[in-house]
Design a protein around this motif. Structure first.
Motif, PDB file in Angstrom:
ATOM      1  N   ASP A 348      19.500  82.596  42.606  1.00 18.89           N
ATOM      2  CA  ASP A 348      19.770  84.035  42.615  1.00 18.89           C
ATOM      3  C   ASP A 348      21.030  84.359  43.413  1.00 18.89           C
ATOM      4  OD1 ASP A 348      17.919  85.103  40.918  1.00 18.89           O
ATOM      5  OD2 ASP A 348      16.469  85.652  42.461  1.00 18.89           O
ATOM      6  N   CYS A 349      21.218  83.677  44.529  1.00 21.80           N
ATOM      7  CA  CYS A 349      22.429  83.915  45.330  1.00 21.80           C
ATOM      8  C   CYS A 349      23.677  83.486  44.566  1.00 21.80           C
ATOM      9  CB  CYS A 349      22.337  83.173  46.662  1.00 21.80           C
ATOM     10  SG  CYS A 349      21.130  83.866  47.807  1.00 21.80           S
ATOM     11  N   THR A 350      23.582  82.378  43.847  1.00 17.14           N
ATOM     12  CA  THR A 350      24.726  81.912  43.061  1.00 17.14           C
ATOM     13  C   THR A 350      25.100  82.933  41.997  1.00 17.14           C
ATOM     14  OG1 THR A 350      24.188  79.588  43.452  1.00 17.14           O
ATOM     15  CG2 THR A 350      25.558  80.085  41.530  1.00 17.14           C
ATOM     16  N   THR A 351      24.097  83.488  41.318  1.00 20.80           N
ATOM     17  CA  THR A 351      24.366  84.512  40.308  1.00 20.80           C
ATOM     18  C   THR A 351      25.004  85.739  40.952  1.00 20.80           C
ATOM     19  OG1 THR A 351      22.461  83.755  39.020  1.00 20.80           O
ATOM     20  CG2 THR A 351      23.349  85.929  38.492  1.00 20.80           C
ATOM     21  N   ALA A 352      24.465  86.163  42.097  1.00 24.81           N
ATOM     22  CA  ALA A 352      25.020  87.327  42.796  1.00 24.81           C
ATOM     23  C   ALA A 352      26.473  87.083  43.188  1.00 24.81           C
ATOM     24  CB  ALA A 352      24.185  87.637  44.035  1.00 24.81           C
ATOM     25  N   LEU A 353      26.776  85.868  43.630  1.00 25.78           N
ATOM     26  CA  LEU A 353      28.134  85.556  44.084  1.00 25.78           C
ATOM     27  C   LEU A 353      29.106  85.412  42.924  1.00 25.78           C
ATOM     28  CD1 LEU A 353      27.139  83.129  46.948  1.00 25.78           C
ATOM     29  CD2 LEU A 353      28.272  85.346  47.214  1.00 25.78           C
ATOM     30  N   LEU A 354      28.605  85.109  41.739  1.00 25.81           N
ATOM     31  CA  LEU A 354      29.474  85.132  40.560  1.00 25.81           C
ATOM     32  C   LEU A 354      29.880  86.568  40.235  1.00 25.81           C
ATOM     33  CD1 LEU A 354      27.794  82.497  38.214  1.00 25.81           C
ATOM     34  CD2 LEU A 354      30.092  82.367  39.177  1.00 25.81           C
ATOM     35  N   VAL A 355      28.963  87.510  40.472  1.00 24.74           N
ATOM     36  CA  VAL A 355      29.269  88.924  40.229  1.00 24.74           C
ATOM     37  C   VAL A 355      30.170  89.473  41.331  1.00 24.74           C
ATOM     38  CG1 VAL A 355      28.294  91.236  39.931  1.00 24.74           C
ATOM     39  CG2 VAL A 355      27.094  89.250  38.992  1.00 24.74           C
ATOM     40  N   ASP A 356      29.823  89.170  42.591  1.00 24.45           N
ATOM     41  CA  ASP A 356      30.611  89.650  43.732  1.00 24.45           C
ATOM     42  C   ASP A 356      30.842  88.495  44.700  1.00 24.45           C
ATOM     43  OD1 ASP A 356      31.828  90.836  45.857  1.00 24.45           O
ATOM     44  OD2 ASP A 356      30.220  92.244  46.323  1.00 24.45           O
ATOM     45  N   PRO A 357      31.987  87.825  44.595  1.00 24.04           N
ATOM     46  CA  PRO A 357      32.238  86.644  45.435  1.00 24.04           C
ATOM     47  C   PRO A 357      32.419  86.960  46.910  1.00 24.04           C
ATOM     48  CG  PRO A 357      34.175  87.204  44.147  1.00 24.04           C
ATOM     49  CD  PRO A 357      33.076  88.080  43.649  1.00 24.04           C
TER      50      PRO A 357
END
Length: 504
Positions: A348-357
């Motif tokens: 989930d964190c990886t997905t979030a960081l793809l949206v907002d690095p």
């Protein structure tokens, strides 16, 4: 004579058979071409199931190698759009084996890999797309996101600059470039990028906050505070103007007001009442963005009430309503963390960081997940990146980093000198009043071989906690270790526990 006639008859029979076979092959090829064209038309019309059937039938006919490659590629596209990733990959692979020149097939195969979480293969296919088509905006955008997630900030900046070149009037691409420049420590360039976005879209949803973040990173707190107050006033004015508009749907006004009532109740700590307001708002009419926010805040209040399963379901509804809602991914990750589902936290964190690095909390939470997944080097990378972003809880990030550097079971990660420097920063920021931070400093001093100072620091940490505090026993065990001239080491963690113990 009869023998000659017999031979002639056989020859004539062979001739007619050859003509018949040739006719059949021609007919089969014509029929295959017709099915292929019908399949292409169905794809263009969005009739994907029909297209899949037509293309499958065409592939049973006699086709040229090139026609076969495009039949597989188009059927792969249909599978991709219909949510069949395995079938899509199989057909894209076959299409590109037959014809490596289908550039768009690399781009769509990359999208399938990306959706499956295989970022390495997606990166390869987007790179091949760019090599073949240097004007593919989608390939630059997605490869830039992956590069940023990998920590390759230089490549990310280059890719997003190409994106700006291709889309100079699109505000969002300047925001993406600015985010990459923050990671690459090009703060002046990042500020310019966010200001370019605001010139193109004065009411952009993300650019104002990103610009203020850069000002804070530059130490320009006064300007940032003034800008934040101005931005808040503008949002309030726009919201009031929208709600007072005579053309606005009355049901929407009512639902939006209920949503605001829910937020007010939650701020006051009245979560049962907040839940009631959120659910009423969701039963009415809201924009997709408001629906996502309503489910997100509903989930937060449900967590406060101990309704964990319901909260998880509502975080998932929030994501479904707005897949770009970073807070929803991170909120769901926090629930996974509570339940010990460390891989789910990392995902989930990886997905979030793809949206907002630049979502620093995502790096902090993912670093803890990586520690529990026995990946300390990845945890170290995430903590280092989080601290560069100067999150609100930077003291917490510094403490986590110092603890990892001092106590990691991986010798290549441990660095006693850096651990001491980092732990001292955390202690100074909190005026030496946080027992956990002083405890970390003692572990760092022990890792550096300074056991005498470690004993003094650990005694101070023990004195800062009450006797009944659950962490006190562990602190006292570490104090005894330092007296015995032994450093503290975390045990290798399993994926279901966070327990740790000293090495004897």
């Amino acid at each position: 004579m009869e023998w000659v006639l017999g031979v002639g008859a056989v020859a004539l029979l062979i001739f007619f058979c050859a003509v018949a076979v040739a006719g059949y092959l021609v007919f089969d090829q014509v029929r295959g071409s017709r099915l292929l064209q019908e399949g292409y038309s169905a794809v263009q019309n969005g009739e994907l199931n029909l297209a899949t059937a037509k293309l499958a039938a065409a592939l049973q006919r006699r086709l040229t190698k090139v026609d076969m490659s495009y039949a597989y590629a188009n059927r792969a596209y249909c599978h991709y759009r219909l949510g069949r990733p395995s079938e899509a990959l199989r057909d894209f692979d076959e299409a590109l084996r037959l014809n490596p020149e289908i550039t768009w097939a690399y781009e769509f195969r990359a999208a399938v890999h990306l959706n499956r979480g295989d970022h390495d293969k997606a990166f390869e296919d987007y790179s091949e797309t760019i090599r073949r088509d240097p004007n593919s905006s989608e390939a630059y955008f997605q490869r830039g996101r992956i590069a940023l997630a990998r920590g390759d900030t230089a490549l990310a900046v280059r890719d997003f600059r190409e994106l700006v070149r291709l889309n100079p009037q699109e505000a969002n691409v300047y925001v993406r470039l600015g985010e990459a420049q923050i990671q690459h420590e090009e703060l002046h360039g990042a500020l310019a990028s966010f200001e370019s976005a605001l010139r193109l879209a004065p009411f952009h949803q993300l650019a104002p906050a990103k610009r203020l973040h850069v000002l804070r990173l530059q130490g320009r707190e006064g300007e940032a505070a003034a800008g934040e107050a101005q931005a808040l006033r503008e949002v309030e004015e726009r919201t009031a103007a929208q709600l007072s508009s005579p053309t606005l749907d009355a049901t929407f006004k009512e639902s939006y007001s209920l949503l605001q009532e829910g937020l007010a109740a939650a701020r006051a700590g009245d979560h049962p009442r907040a839940i009631e307001y959120y659910r009423k708002a969701l039963s009415g009419k809201l924009s997709a963005e408001n629906v996502s926010e309503a489910y997100l805040n509903l989930g937060h209040s449900e967590v406060q009430q101990g309704e964990i399963e319901q909260a998880q379901a509502d975080f998932e509804r929030s994501i479904a309503s707005d897949p770009s809602n970073v807070a929803a991914y991170l909120s769901r990750a926090e629930l996974h963390e509570r339940l010990g589902n460390h891989q789910a936290v990392a995902d989930d964190c990886t997905t979030a960081l793809l949206v907002d690095p630049n979502a620093s909390w995502g790096y902090l939470m993912r670093s803890r997940a990586f520690r529990n997944l026995q990946q300390p080097r990845r945890a170290l990378e995430d903590l280092t990146r989080a601290i560069k972003l100067k999150p609100p809880a930077v003291d917490n990030a510094l403490n986590d980093l110092a603890w990892l550097l001092a106590t990691s079971p991986d010798q290549s990660v441990r660095d006693g000198r850096r651990a001491v420097e980092t732990a001292e920063q955390a202690c100074e920021m909190t005026k030496w009043e946080r027992a956990a931070y002083v405890d970390t400093l003692a572990a760092a001093q022990a890792e550096s071989g300074d056991f005498g100072t470690a004993v003094i620091s650990q005694m101070r940490a023990v004195a800062l906690v009450e006797e009944i505090h659950p962490s006190r026993a562990g602190m006292e065990e570490r104090l005894q270790l330092y007296r015995e001239q032994k450093p503290y080491r975390e045990e290798l963690r399993s994926t279901t526990t966070t327990a740790s113990a000293p090495v004897q």
